[in-house]
Scaffold this active site. Sequence first.
Site, PDB file in Angstrom:
ATOM      1  N   TYR A  28      92.150  22.578 -61.556  1.00 20.98           N
ATOM      2  CA  TYR A  28      91.076  23.517 -61.212  1.00 20.98           C
ATOM      3  C   TYR A  28      89.757  22.741 -61.193  1.00 20.98           C
ATOM      4  CZ  TYR A  28      88.654  28.090 -61.607  1.00 20.98           C
ATOM      5  OH  TYR A  28      87.874  29.208 -61.412  1.00 20.98           O
ATOM      6  N   THR A  57      87.647  34.533 -62.480  1.00 16.74           N
ATOM      7  CA  THR A  57      87.520  35.958 -62.187  1.00 16.74           C
ATOM      8  C   THR A  57      88.212  36.793 -63.262  1.00 16.74           C
ATOM      9  OG1 THR A  57      87.549  35.380 -59.849  1.00 16.74           O
ATOM     10  CG2 THR A  57      87.950  37.688 -60.382  1.00 16.74           C
ATOM     11  N   LYS A  91      92.925  22.958 -56.797  1.00 10.98           N
ATOM     12  CA  LYS A  91      92.047  24.060 -56.370  1.00 10.98           C
ATOM     13  C   LYS A  91      90.665  23.459 -56.242  1.00 10.98           C
ATOM     14  CE  LYS A  91      90.603  28.644 -58.187  1.00 10.98           C
ATOM     15  NZ  LYS A  91      89.153  28.523 -58.062  1.00 10.98           N
TER      16      LYS A  91
END
Lengths: 300, 300
Positions: free
Chosen positions: A131, A44, A159
């Site tokens: 991630y 993001t 994550k």
Amino acid sequence: MLKGLSAFPLTPMSETAIDEVAFTKLFKRLVSAKVDSIGVLGSTGCYAYLSREERLRVTQLAVENAEGIPVMIGISALRTRDVLQLAEDAQRAGASSVLLAPVSYQQLTGAEVYSLYEMVTKSLSIPLCVYDNPSTTHFHFSDELHGNIARLPYVCSIKIPGVPQGLDIAKERVKQLRAHIPSDVTIGVSGDPYAAVGLNAGCETWYSVLGGLYPNVCAGLARAAIAGLSDEAESQSTRLKPLWEMFQRYGSLRVVATIAEMQGLIDEPSLPLPLQSLDETVRQELGSILIRLQNEFSLN
Amino acid sequence: MLKGLSAFPLTPMSETAIDEVAFTKLFKRLVSAKVDSIGVLGSTGCYAYLSREERLRVTQLAVENAEGIPVMIGISALRTRDVLQLAEDAQRAGASSVLLAPVSYQQLTGAEVYSLYEMVTKSLSIPLCVYDNPSTTHFHFSDELHGNIARLPYVCSIKIPGVPQGLDIAKERVKQLRAHIPSDVTIGVSGDPYAAVGLNAGCETWYSVLGGLYPNVCAGLARAAIAGLSDEAESQSTRLKPLWEMFQRYGSLRVVATIAEMQGLIDEPSLPLPLQSLDETVRQELGSILIRLQNEFSLN
């Protein structure tokens, strides 16, 4: 660390520079809402489109304005050499932790990904979050590989992408992964539409895109789930369903960037070309959704 | 231009620098073989892992050593801003043409990809080849989009991924795409295992990985196909089948880098981490294949 709501802000920019003022404004909203941590330069935050210098500047702005809230910095890059430099930059600037995805141009093997994490954790003195985001990295972790990486020093969290819908199968999925990784490594859900079910299924963190824009709304959902109020968390997620549908249709980045532009929080355009925020037709649809939601509860 | 064999050399490197001597050596082999063009900083040239400065240096070395052979330079990057800078660098350094793929981190829309090519071609004064490679870009072109982009100024060729196996359906595929694009824009096949069938089906160029290592072998195949000797081209491709199988199993980049390392053409390791060339077991298998092929014909 890395439990509860981890909010991921946008990095607004023009074609020539980061909008430092707008980034700081977005960042301070998260600090005011007292989110549990802030994930800067995630997907993001458009890390993949920025230079090393720009990433350092965003990191510095985040650390300067964090007021004690842990700041996690995305250090992913295609090349290990660059990841190591970014890890050093983040540590020197005072990041609390780093976030690393195995981004790929050439498809990576499991052995290559393991070596990447091994080399990077050797250079670290702060925690690292793995991630796992196949939609952008095009790499698929096996649970065994997650386990091997999670046992490396400094690895503190994974994550994961969305969990399967349905509480029972989501619980099964989290339990399965949990069996491979040390108990002090947290599992955090991402893919906002899956947050409630993921947290209810035992994920300890919500790595959240919408949380970077509406931290209070998302903190409420996360707190309900973590307090064991699973129905309440589910119902809070359900009322956001029109937004989740827009996320699934257009990608969460384009949707939150467009909302932030529409609300005047950031200038338009805010995304790095070739990425574009959403067009007028979609903005009208988005506008109607936001008005409807604002009438029901405070969207902030 | 951009017909026949376009050979794509490796860019050998260490973790700190490009190996300029080894690159120049590989490049000069292609010049000596008088390939039709040389595609520098393609996927095989590891462009995605290099800095702007390193890419400029490789471009300069190529132009300096080209002896009149057209040099096409890869200018792809995640961000349009960077593509524009790379296009300017390539033009200033004397490239004959540029190669542009819609590489993505966030999934791109067709409109975003069109705008990318529109902006870049506006800044060009040399031809551009559209690089359609979904396995690395994760973007899928429609034929309509190919048509719209192919009508932009300076677009001279489309580098398509493999064609379907089987001459008739390959012909059908090439005809289908050809119907959407101007007649002066060439269609070139990539994915070396598909080269013979692609050329036999009407592709005008072979954008070749193996051609960057064994230019004479690949030029022979391309010339046979373009002269209409389709059986001869097919049989030349068939004798390389053991290599094509290795390409499909390990990725063509890892295979050609490993062969070049095994032959002492470049130092080991030559790929940018996290990428690794192939391990000892695979090297032994590869070694046996190369010996077998060398016994049948001259592999150079």
